[in-house]
Design a protein around this motif. Structure first.
Motif, PDB file in Angstrom:
ATOM      1  N   LYS A   1       0.832  -1.211   0.000  1.00 54.25           N
ATOM      2  CA  LYS A   1       0.000   0.000   0.000  1.00 54.25           C
ATOM      3  C   LYS A   1       0.860   1.252   0.000  1.00 54.25           C
ATOM      4  N   MET A   2       1.935   1.235   0.768  1.00 57.05           N
ATOM      5  CA  MET A   2       2.859   2.375   0.786  1.00 57.05           C
ATOM      6  C   MET A   2       3.469   2.586  -0.600  1.00 57.05           C
ATOM      7  N   GLU A   3       3.883   1.509  -1.234  1.00 59.46           N
ATOM      8  CA  GLU A   3       4.497   1.611  -2.559  1.00 59.46           C
ATOM      9  C   GLU A   3       3.494   2.099  -3.592  1.00 59.46           C
ATOM     10  N   ARG A   4       2.262   1.581  -3.538  1.00 57.86           N
ATOM     11  CA  ARG A   4       1.238   2.027  -4.483  1.00 57.86           C
ATOM     12  C   ARG A   4       0.934   3.509  -4.305  1.00 57.86           C
ATOM     13  N   THR A   5       0.950   3.959  -3.057  1.00 56.27           N
ATOM     14  CA  THR A   5       0.654   5.364  -2.779  1.00 56.27           C
ATOM     15  C   THR A   5       1.721   6.276  -3.362  1.00 56.27           C
ATOM     16  N   ILE A   6       2.989   5.926  -3.157  1.00 57.49           N
ATOM     17  CA  ILE A   6       4.069   6.738  -3.709  1.00 57.49           C
ATOM     18  C   ILE A   6       4.087   6.666  -5.232  1.00 57.49           C
ATOM     19  N   ASP A   7       3.734   5.516  -5.777  1.00 56.42           N
ATOM     20  CA  ASP A   7       3.703   5.380  -7.237  1.00 56.42           C
ATOM     21  C   ASP A   7       2.673   6.316  -7.866  1.00 56.42           C
ATOM     22  N   LEU A   8       1.687   6.760  -7.090  1.00 62.18           N
ATOM     23  CA  LEU A   8       0.696   7.703  -7.607  1.00 62.18           C
ATOM     24  C   LEU A   8       1.333   9.037  -7.999  1.00 62.18           C
ATOM     25  N   LEU A   9       2.510   9.329  -7.445  1.00 66.20           N
ATOM     26  CA  LEU A   9       3.208  10.561  -7.810  1.00 66.20           C
ATOM     27  C   LEU A   9       3.545  10.583  -9.293  1.00 66.20           C
ATOM     28  N   PHE A  10       3.620   9.408  -9.903  1.00 74.75           N
ATOM     29  CA  PHE A  10       3.915   9.313 -11.336  1.00 74.75           C
ATOM     30  C   PHE A  10       2.640   9.299 -12.179  1.00 74.75           C
ATOM     31  N   GLY A  11       1.507   9.468 -11.543  1.00 76.12           N
ATOM     32  CA  GLY A  11       0.260   9.401 -12.286  1.00 76.12           C
ATOM     33  C   GLY A  11      -0.225   7.966 -12.409  1.00 76.12           C
ATOM     34  N   TYR A  12      -1.315   7.806 -13.165  1.00 78.34           N
ATOM     35  CA  TYR A  12      -1.914   6.469 -13.269  1.00 78.34           C
ATOM     36  C   TYR A  12      -2.608   6.331 -14.617  1.00 78.34           C
ATOM     37  N   GLY A  13      -2.595   5.119 -15.137  1.00 80.21           N
ATOM     38  CA  GLY A  13      -3.298   4.849 -16.385  1.00 80.21           C
ATOM     39  C   GLY A  13      -2.675   5.559 -17.571  1.00 80.21           C
ATOM     40  N   LYS A  14      -3.525   6.091 -18.455  1.00 82.00           N
ATOM     41  CA  LYS A  14      -3.042   6.727 -19.675  1.00 82.00           C
ATOM     42  C   LYS A  14      -2.251   8.007 -19.391  1.00 82.00           C
ATOM     43  N   ASP A  15      -2.416   8.567 -18.194  1.00 83.29           N
ATOM     44  CA  ASP A  15      -1.707   9.793 -17.835  1.00 83.29           C
ATOM     45  C   ASP A  15      -0.458   9.530 -17.007  1.00 83.29           C
ATOM     46  N   GLN A  16      -0.044   8.273 -16.939  1.00 81.91           N
ATOM     47  CA  GLN A  16       1.138   7.942 -16.147  1.00 81.91           C
ATOM     48  C   GLN A  16       2.385   8.553 -16.766  1.00 81.91           C
ATOM     49  N   CYS A  17       3.334   8.953 -15.933  1.00 84.45           N
ATOM     50  CA  CYS A  17       4.570   9.585 -16.379  1.00 84.45           C
ATOM     51  C   CYS A  17       5.291   8.710 -17.403  1.00 84.45           C
ATOM     52  N   LEU A  18       5.612   9.303 -18.553  1.00 84.63           N
ATOM     53  CA  LEU A  18       6.271   8.550 -19.617  1.00 84.63           C
ATOM     54  C   LEU A  18       7.703   8.185 -19.255  1.00 84.63           C
ATOM     55  N   GLY A  19       8.320   9.001 -18.394  1.00 91.38           N
ATOM     56  CA  GLY A  19       9.719   8.773 -18.057  1.00 91.38           C
ATOM     57  C   GLY A  19       9.936   8.120 -16.705  1.00 91.38           C
ATOM     58  N   GLN A  20       8.932   7.420 -16.189  1.00 91.22           N
ATOM     59  CA  GLN A  20       9.040   6.846 -14.849  1.00 91.22           C
ATOM     60  C   GLN A  20      10.243   5.915 -14.715  1.00 91.22           C
ATOM     61  N   THR A  21      10.431   5.044 -15.672  1.00 90.77           N
ATOM     62  CA  THR A  21      11.543   4.094 -15.608  1.00 90.77           C
ATOM     63  C   THR A  21      12.887   4.818 -15.645  1.00 90.77           C
ATOM     64  N   ILE A  22      12.983   5.836 -16.496  1.00 94.89           N
ATOM     65  CA  ILE A  22      14.221   6.610 -16.584  1.00 94.89           C
ATOM     66  C   ILE A  22      14.480   7.343 -15.273  1.00 94.89           C
ATOM     67  N   ALA A  23      13.420   7.875 -14.662  1.00 93.63           N
ATOM     68  CA  ALA A  23      13.576   8.597 -13.400  1.00 93.63           C
ATOM     69  C   ALA A  23      14.108   7.678 -12.307  1.00 93.63           C
ATOM     70  N   TRP A  24      13.561   6.473 -12.200  1.00 90.95           N
ATOM     71  CA  TRP A  24      14.029   5.533 -11.178  1.00 90.95           C
ATOM     72  C   TRP A  24      15.495   5.175 -11.413  1.00 90.95           C
ATOM     73  N   MET A  25      15.851   4.947 -12.678  1.00 91.52           N
ATOM     74  CA  MET A  25      17.246   4.624 -12.995  1.00 91.52           C
ATOM     75  C   MET A  25      18.163   5.781 -12.610  1.00 91.52           C
ATOM     76  N   GLU A  26      17.745   6.995 -12.959  1.00 91.73           N
ATOM     77  CA  GLU A  26      18.552   8.177 -12.653  1.00 91.73           C
ATOM     78  C   GLU A  26      18.761   8.341 -11.156  1.00 91.73           C
ATOM     79  N   LEU A  27      17.692   8.221 -10.379  1.00 92.49           N
ATOM     80  CA  LEU A  27      17.783   8.425  -8.937  1.00 92.49           C
ATOM     81  C   LEU A  27      18.673   7.374  -8.280  1.00 92.49           C
ATOM     82  N   ASN A  28      18.561   6.133  -8.711  1.00 92.63           N
ATOM     83  CA  ASN A  28      19.393   5.072  -8.141  1.00 92.63           C
ATOM     84  C   ASN A  28      20.879   5.323  -8.388  1.00 92.63           C
ATOM     85  N   LYS A  29      21.208   5.712  -9.596  1.00 90.93           N
ATOM     86  CA  LYS A  29      22.602   5.955  -9.932  1.00 90.93           C
ATOM     87  C   LYS A  29      23.137   7.207  -9.236  1.00 90.93           C
TER      88      LYS A  29
END
Length: 235
Positions: A159-187
């Motif tokens: 539930k915590m993870e799903r809630t934070i994932d909402l920051l990227f939007g949901y469905g057709k309006d979901q952030c297009l660069g979500q995967t790139i953002a996660w990669m960037e932040l980790n590195k």
């Protein structure tokens, strides 16, 4: 202007050109920069967090003999539990965008939480409030405490993870660069903490931060020095 000119030459309508221009300029740059700035601020002002994160990173470098010239891979960074906790907690404590980002109900209307909402109604949410929901994140939700992500289990963690994932939007309006953002932040966080020592210049006023749906932040003055341990760690 080159992007906008290209859009117009290809026959894009003005309303669509405005949307695309905002996406090209803001998405994946301004929001990611906010997460990096804010999370680094909270790391630097939380000695316990700083030490634990640095220790996890140093131990990984030693046990894997990661060369000093090699940047950590996204796949490898993902398995470092405290690093993941720090990233998610950083995004939670200072959400990268606080605009309500409204969605419009369909013409026939919709029912939300048992309440009928007429068609054509714009509905938004407060991400700042959602990320501090005590029912989801606990009574200490106003505190930067990455350990909450390690303590939670099962459905509570999901539930915590799903809630934070909402920051990227949901469905057709979901952030297009979500995967790139996660990669960037980790590195970024791994390499910044691995290679340098960080401290705030003025703890009483660490930065200037204003909000206009997105964040306008400046004057985050820090002291940075190359870590001495990098000169003698065995890679």
């Amino acid at each position: 202007m080159d992007m906008l000119g290209s859009f117009m030459r290809h026959g894009m309508k003005e309303v669509n050109a405005i949307t695309e221009t905002i996406l090209q300029i803001i998405a994946g740059s301004d929001t990611s920069a906010t997460v990096i700035r804010a999370t680094m601020l909270f790391i630097m002002t939380s000695p316990r967090v700083y030490h634990r994160l640095q220790t996890e990173i140093d131990n990984h470098v030693k046990t894997t003999n990661l060369p000093s010239t090699q940047i950590i891979s996204y796949k490898t960074a993902e398995v470092l539990p405290y690093l993941q906790a720090v990233i998610r907690e950083g995004m939670r404590i200072w959400v990268p965008a606080v605009g309500i980002i409204p969605k419009t109900t369909p013409p026939e209307g919709d029912t939300l939480n048992g309440i009928f909402v007429p068609g054509g109604t714009d509905i938004g949410c407060c991400f700042w409030g959602i990320a501090r929901n005590t029912d989801v994140f606990g009574d200490d939700s106003e505190i930067f405490r990455p350990e909450r992500w390690l303590e939670a289990r099962g459905e509570k963690l999901a539930k915590m993870e799903r809630t934070i994932d909402l920051l990227f939007g949901y469905g057709k309006d979901q952030c297009l660069g979500q995967t790139i953002a996660w990669m960037e932040l980790n590195k970024v966080f791994f390499e910044l903490v691995r290679n340098f020592e960080w401290s705030i210049v003025d703890p009483k006023r660490p930065w200037k931060s204003d909000c206009v749906a997105l964040w306008l932040q400046k004057d985050l003055w820090v002291r940075v020095s190359e870590r001495e341990c990098n000169h003698h760690l065995k890679y």
